[in-house]
Design an enzyme around this catalytic site. Structure first.
Site, PDB file in Angstrom:
ATOM      1  N   THR A  75       0.818  -1.218   0.000  1.00 32.01           N
ATOM      2  CA  THR A  75       0.000   0.000   0.000  1.00 32.01           C
ATOM      3  C   THR A  75       0.855   1.273   0.000  1.00 32.01           C
ATOM      4  O   THR A  75       0.335   2.371   0.162  1.00 32.01           O
ATOM      5  CB  THR A  75      -0.955   0.005   1.210  1.00 32.01           C
ATOM      6  OG1 THR A  75      -0.169  -0.220   2.373  1.00 32.01           O
ATOM      7  CG2 THR A  75      -2.013  -1.052   1.073  1.00 32.01           C
ATOM      8  N   PHE A  98      -1.749  -0.263  13.312  1.00 29.44           N
ATOM      9  CA  PHE A  98      -0.374   0.140  13.032  1.00 29.44           C
ATOM     10  C   PHE A  98       0.124   1.070  14.133  1.00 29.44           C
ATOM     11  O   PHE A  98      -0.655   1.583  14.931  1.00 29.44           O
ATOM     12  CB  PHE A  98      -0.297   0.885  11.696  1.00 29.44           C
ATOM     13  CG  PHE A  98      -0.581   0.007  10.513  1.00 29.44           C
ATOM     14  CD1 PHE A  98       0.130  -1.161  10.312  1.00 29.44           C
ATOM     15  CD2 PHE A  98      -1.567   0.356   9.603  1.00 29.44           C
ATOM     16  CE1 PHE A  98      -0.129  -1.979   9.219  1.00 29.44           C
ATOM     17  CE2 PHE A  98      -1.829  -0.447   8.511  1.00 29.44           C
ATOM     18  CZ  PHE A  98      -1.115  -1.624   8.319  1.00 29.44           C
ATOM     19  N   LYS A 138       4.789   3.348  20.560  1.00 31.30           N
ATOM     20  CA  LYS A 138       4.387   2.022  20.082  1.00 31.30           C
ATOM     21  C   LYS A 138       4.232   1.139  21.312  1.00 31.30           C
ATOM     22  O   LYS A 138       5.006   1.273  22.263  1.00 31.30           O
ATOM     23  CB  LYS A 138       5.468   1.443  19.172  1.00 31.30           C
ATOM     24  CG  LYS A 138       5.524   2.128  17.830  1.00 31.30           C
ATOM     25  CD  LYS A 138       6.468   1.408  16.895  1.00 31.30           C
ATOM     26  CE  LYS A 138       6.364   1.996  15.499  1.00 31.30           C
ATOM     27  NZ  LYS A 138       7.251   1.344  14.546  1.00 31.30           N
ATOM     28  N   GLY A 252     -12.914  -9.019  45.691  1.00 34.06           N
ATOM     29  CA  GLY A 252     -14.266  -8.537  45.983  1.00 34.06           C
ATOM     30  C   GLY A 252     -14.504  -8.663  47.477  1.00 34.06           C
ATOM     31  O   GLY A 252     -13.557  -8.638  48.264  1.00 34.06           O
ATOM     32  N   GLY A 253     -15.748  -8.829  47.847  1.00 32.01           N
ATOM     33  CA  GLY A 253     -16.073  -8.923  49.266  1.00 32.01           C
ATOM     34  C   GLY A 253     -15.853 -10.317  49.861  1.00 32.01           C
ATOM     35  O   GLY A 253     -16.045 -10.513  51.066  1.00 32.01           O
ATOM     36  N   GLN A 254     -15.478 -11.288  49.029  1.00 26.91           N
ATOM     37  CA  GLN A 254     -15.330 -12.659  49.534  1.00 26.91           C
ATOM     38  C   GLN A 254     -13.842 -13.007  49.630  1.00 26.91           C
ATOM     39  O   GLN A 254     -13.184 -13.041  48.594  1.00 26.91           O
ATOM     40  CB  GLN A 254     -15.978 -13.689  48.590  1.00 26.91           C
ATOM     41  CG  GLN A 254     -17.220 -13.228  47.864  1.00 26.91           C
ATOM     42  CD  GLN A 254     -18.397 -13.038  48.796  1.00 26.91           C
ATOM     43  OE1 GLN A 254     -18.384 -13.518  49.931  1.00 26.91           O
ATOM     44  NE2 GLN A 254     -19.414 -12.340  48.350  1.00 26.91           N
ATOM     45  N   GLN A 277     -17.167 -17.631  50.991  1.00 28.24           N
ATOM     46  CA  GLN A 277     -18.329 -16.770  50.748  1.00 28.24           C
ATOM     47  C   GLN A 277     -19.052 -16.559  52.084  1.00 28.24           C
ATOM     48  O   GLN A 277     -19.328 -17.540  52.794  1.00 28.24           O
ATOM     49  CB  GLN A 277     -19.246 -17.462  49.748  1.00 28.24           C
ATOM     50  CG  GLN A 277     -20.184 -16.539  49.030  1.00 28.24           C
ATOM     51  CD  GLN A 277     -21.132 -17.295  48.127  1.00 28.24           C
ATOM     52  OE1 GLN A 277     -21.227 -18.523  48.198  1.00 28.24           O
ATOM     53  NE2 GLN A 277     -21.854 -16.576  47.305  1.00 28.24           N
TER      54      GLN A 277
HETATM   55  N1  CAO Z   1       2.259  -2.242   2.547  1.00 29.75           N
HETATM   56  C1  CAO Z   1       3.196  -1.305   2.736  1.00 29.75           C
HETATM   57  N2  CAO Z   1       3.567  -0.867   3.951  1.00 29.75           N
HETATM   58  C2  CAO Z   1       2.967  -1.435   5.011  1.00 29.75           C
HETATM   59  C3  CAO Z   1       1.983  -2.424   4.879  1.00 29.75           C
HETATM   60  C4  CAO Z   1       1.626  -2.822   3.567  1.00 29.75           C
HETATM   61  N3  CAO Z   1       0.704  -3.750   3.343  1.00 29.75           N
HETATM   62  N4  CAO Z   1       1.570  -2.797   6.114  1.00 29.75           N
HETATM   63  C5  CAO Z   1       2.280  -2.064   6.980  1.00 29.75           C
HETATM   64  N5  CAO Z   1       3.131  -1.245   6.327  1.00 29.75           N
HETATM   65  C6  CAO Z   1       4.062  -0.274   6.903  1.00 29.75           C
HETATM   66  C7  CAO Z   1       3.391   0.818   7.677  1.00 29.75           C
HETATM   67  O1  CAO Z   1       2.848   1.757   6.807  1.00 29.75           O
HETATM   68  C8  CAO Z   1       4.553   1.361   8.498  1.00 29.75           C
HETATM   69  O2  CAO Z   1       5.325   2.207   7.710  1.00 29.75           O
HETATM   70  P1  CAO Z   1       5.946   3.607   8.220  1.00 29.75           P
HETATM   71  O3  CAO Z   1       6.361   3.419   9.642  1.00 29.75           O
HETATM   72  O4  CAO Z   1       7.097   3.805   7.271  1.00 29.75           O
HETATM   73  O5  CAO Z   1       4.917   4.639   8.069  1.00 29.75           O
HETATM   74  C9  CAO Z   1       5.410   0.117   8.728  1.00 29.75           C
HETATM   75  O6  CAO Z   1       4.850  -0.893   7.890  1.00 29.75           O
HETATM   76  C10 CAO Z   1       5.486  -0.369  10.155  1.00 29.75           C
HETATM   77  O7  CAO Z   1       4.221  -0.382  10.795  1.00 29.75           O
HETATM   78  P2  CAO Z   1       4.120  -0.423  12.385  1.00 29.75           P
HETATM   79  O8  CAO Z   1       4.662   0.839  12.978  1.00 29.75           O
HETATM   80  O9  CAO Z   1       2.727  -0.720  12.735  1.00 29.75           O
HETATM   81  O10 CAO Z   1       5.014  -1.703  12.729  1.00 29.75           O
HETATM   82  P3  CAO Z   1       6.103  -1.990  13.872  1.00 29.75           P
HETATM   83  O11 CAO Z   1       6.480  -3.403  13.655  1.00 29.75           O
HETATM   84  O12 CAO Z   1       7.218  -0.996  13.878  1.00 29.75           O
HETATM   85  O13 CAO Z   1       5.320  -1.826  15.251  1.00 29.75           O
HETATM   86  C11 CAO Z   1       3.577  -2.305  16.858  1.00 29.75           C
HETATM   87  C12 CAO Z   1       4.483  -2.841  15.739  1.00 29.75           C
HETATM   88  C13 CAO Z   1       2.598  -3.391  17.230  1.00 29.75           C
HETATM   89  C14 CAO Z   1       4.443  -1.920  18.071  1.00 29.75           C
HETATM   90  C15 CAO Z   1       2.845  -1.043  16.328  1.00 29.75           C
HETATM   91  O14 CAO Z   1       2.147  -1.412  15.172  1.00 29.75           O
HETATM   92  C16 CAO Z   1       1.856  -0.461  17.329  1.00 29.75           C
HETATM   93  O15 CAO Z   1       2.222   0.202  18.301  1.00 29.75           O
HETATM   94  N6  CAO Z   1       0.544  -0.645  17.064  1.00 29.75           N
HETATM   95  C17 CAO Z   1      -0.513  -0.057  17.845  1.00 29.75           C
HETATM   96  C18 CAO Z   1      -0.668  -0.755  19.144  1.00 29.75           C
HETATM   97  C19 CAO Z   1      -0.920  -2.224  18.966  1.00 29.75           C
HETATM   98  O16 CAO Z   1      -1.825  -2.652  18.310  1.00 29.75           O
HETATM   99  N7  CAO Z   1      -0.107  -3.014  19.630  1.00 29.75           N
HETATM  100  C20 CAO Z   1      -0.453  -4.408  19.768  1.00 29.75           C
HETATM  101  C21 CAO Z   1       0.528  -5.209  19.127  1.00 29.75           C
HETATM  102  S1  CAO Z   1       0.312  -6.838  19.675  1.00 29.75           S
HETATM  103  O17 CAO Z   1      -1.203  -7.101  19.494  1.00 29.75           O
END
Ligand code: CAO
Length: 420
Positions: A75, A98, A138, A252-254, A277
């Site tokens: 994308t 993301f 993040k 809780g209360g128990q 309880q």
């Molecule tokens: N095509 C092209 N680019 C893509 C893509 C696709 N299909 N899918 C993802 N990307 C790109 C994103 O656009 C992003 O690019 P830029 O940083 O250059 O803008 C890049 O991939 C990295 O995405 P990210 O920041 O989400 O990934 P990360 O591995 O660095 O971080 C995480 C992971 C989980 C820490 C972060 O996504 C986050 O904080 N998410 C929100 C909280 C969350 O959901 N955490 C739970 C994770 S566990 O359930």
């Protein structure tokens, strides 16, 4: 596909790891057409994390992405953006988790998404809510447990291992996904009334905090009273001005505690949870063979029992020492005492009741063969979710692109340019 309440709802699943995928998987079980959009070549990082079979999608992925279709799409490339725009125009919901700002950087701001499809519901998970002073961070599971109050209130308050403690339950990840699913369904109902979509945002910190509600209750009680009568510290230890960690106390209360059963020396899970309880005191005395406690003023009321509750638990543990956890529960259930064995993952995996109800489901996967997953914890009288295997990376790319109106030649071009 058989008839399900969410049939006809099309979801762009722009999620990865756990929080987002748990949400969209749930909606897929209930009938939504969930199209997981993944980066070509690599896909969701969990496909390859903690792999137990070389070159086969890891259980981490398969257990969070069943019932979905997979479309690979870059994308960040113009052609990939064009495909995503088409998808947005034809879908009901887009879910993403993301890092902060990633979707905007890709060119898909909330304003742009609304322009493309005013009915679109955009559902986002972030570590912290919009405008929060940590909104740029993040976040992964354990970070959220620390930021949302769970770690500070879980664990032991004294001794060698008395620091904040992480729960094994995914309070930050899957729990946030469940909150998001509720938000999405609410927005779908809202759209039926207004004809308009909206943005639904759930932060992992808020979702953890929502489950720590009773600890926020305790902070305010502590502020007012200076003590918390149901905590193991009461009445023998002093309280500070913050809610302490309460070990295995009831909350809780128990009053309750985890107690050793026969075999605890060698079996790490030979324990039960026992709850005292208040109104079940007489049956507890009968079950334990201590009828004299029923009329002893030192035992008759919860208030009288609290100062020596630890000694009461020690007496119950003495009663338990020649009984397995299952034997103990079989006796205590006859007296209506709230209790359960501490069940290991192995015991849960092989639990016949959980298999029969579909809470543990056996699933077929194209390259893995058969494996077990946790099925829907929500049961309906008129619907039984059927769990199907997770998709291989890009398994449905051509199918989804054809549905969007692309010709075979255009699809081939996208493959050659590594857009899909
Ligand atoms: N095509 C092209 N680019 C893509 C893509 C696709 N299909 N899918 C993802 N990307 C790109 C994103 O656009 C992003 O690019 P830029 O940083 O250059 O803008 C890049 O991939 C990295 O995405 P990210 O920041 O989400 O990934 P990360 O591995 O660095 O971080 C995480 C992971 C989980 C820490 C972060 O996504 C986050 O904080 N998410 C929100 C909280 C969350 O959901 N955490 C739970 C994770 S566990 O359930």
């Amino acid at each position: 596909m058989s008839n399900k309440p969410l049939n006809g709802i099309k979801i762009i699943d722009f999620t990865h790891v756990q929080a987002g995928p748990a949400c969209t998987q749930l909606l897929a079980w209930f009938g939504a057409d969930v199209i997981k959009v993944e980066r070509p070549g690599s896909g969701d990082v969990t496909r390859t994390q903690l792999q137990d079979i070389p070159n086969v999608d890891a259980l981490y992925f398969t257990m969070l992405n069943s019932n979905k279709r997979s479309l690979t799409l870059d994308t960040k490339k113009p052609l990939g953006k064009e495909v995503l725009e088409k998808l947005i125009k034809e879908s009901d919901v887009m879910v993403e988790n993301f890092g902060p700002g990633a979707l905007d950087r890709m060119g898909f701001t909330w304003a742009r998404i609304q322009e493309l499809n005013p009915k679109m519901i955009l559902a986002s998970v972030k570590g912290f809510s919009d405008g929060h002073h940590y909104e740029d961070l993040k976040v992964y599971e354990n970070v959220a447990q620390c930021a949302g109050g769970a770690a500070s209130t879980t664990g032991w308050w004294k001794g060698e291992n008395s620091g904040p403690m992480i729960s094994a339950a995914a309070l930050g990840d899957s729990n946030t996904g469940m909150h998001l699913a509720i938000g999405i369904l609410t927005a779908i109902i809202g759209r039926q009334q207004t004809g308009k979509g909206q943005k639904v945002a759930v932060s992992m910190q808020d979702s953890v905090l929502n489950l720590c509600r009773v600890k926020m209750r305790d902070q305010q009680r502590l502020d007012r009273l200076g003590y918390l009568e149901e905590y193991p510290q009461y009445p023998h230890e002093t309280f500070s001005d913050v809610v302490p960690r309460g070990g295995n106390a009831g909350g809780g209360g128990q009053p309750g505690w985890i107690l050793k059963c026969k075999g605890w020396e060698t079996d790490p899970n030979a324990y039960i949870y026992f709850t005292v309880q208040g109104h079940a005191w007489a049956p507890i005395c009968d079950a334990l063979g201590k009828p004299e406690w029923k009329t002893d003023p030192a035992y008759m009321t919860p208030k009288a029992r609290q100062p020596h509750i630890t000694e009461i638990f020690a007496t119950i543990e003495d009663w338990l020492k020649d009984k397995t956890k299952f034997e103990a529960v079989d006796i205590l259930r006859k007296f209506d005492i709230p209790c359960a064995p501490v069940l290991s993952m192995k015991e849960l995996l092989h639990d016949e009741s959980l298999r029969a109800s579909g809470s543990i489901a056996e699933v077929q996967h194209k390259t893995r063969g058969s494996y077990f997953t946790v099925g829907s914890p929500i049961k309906f009288s008129d619907m039984k979710p059927e769990i199907t295997g997770s998709p291989l990376l890009g398994e449905h790319s051509d199918e989804v692109l054809a549905e969007l109106g692309y010709t075979k030649e255009q699809i081939a071009e996208m493959h050659s340019k590594e857009v899909v």
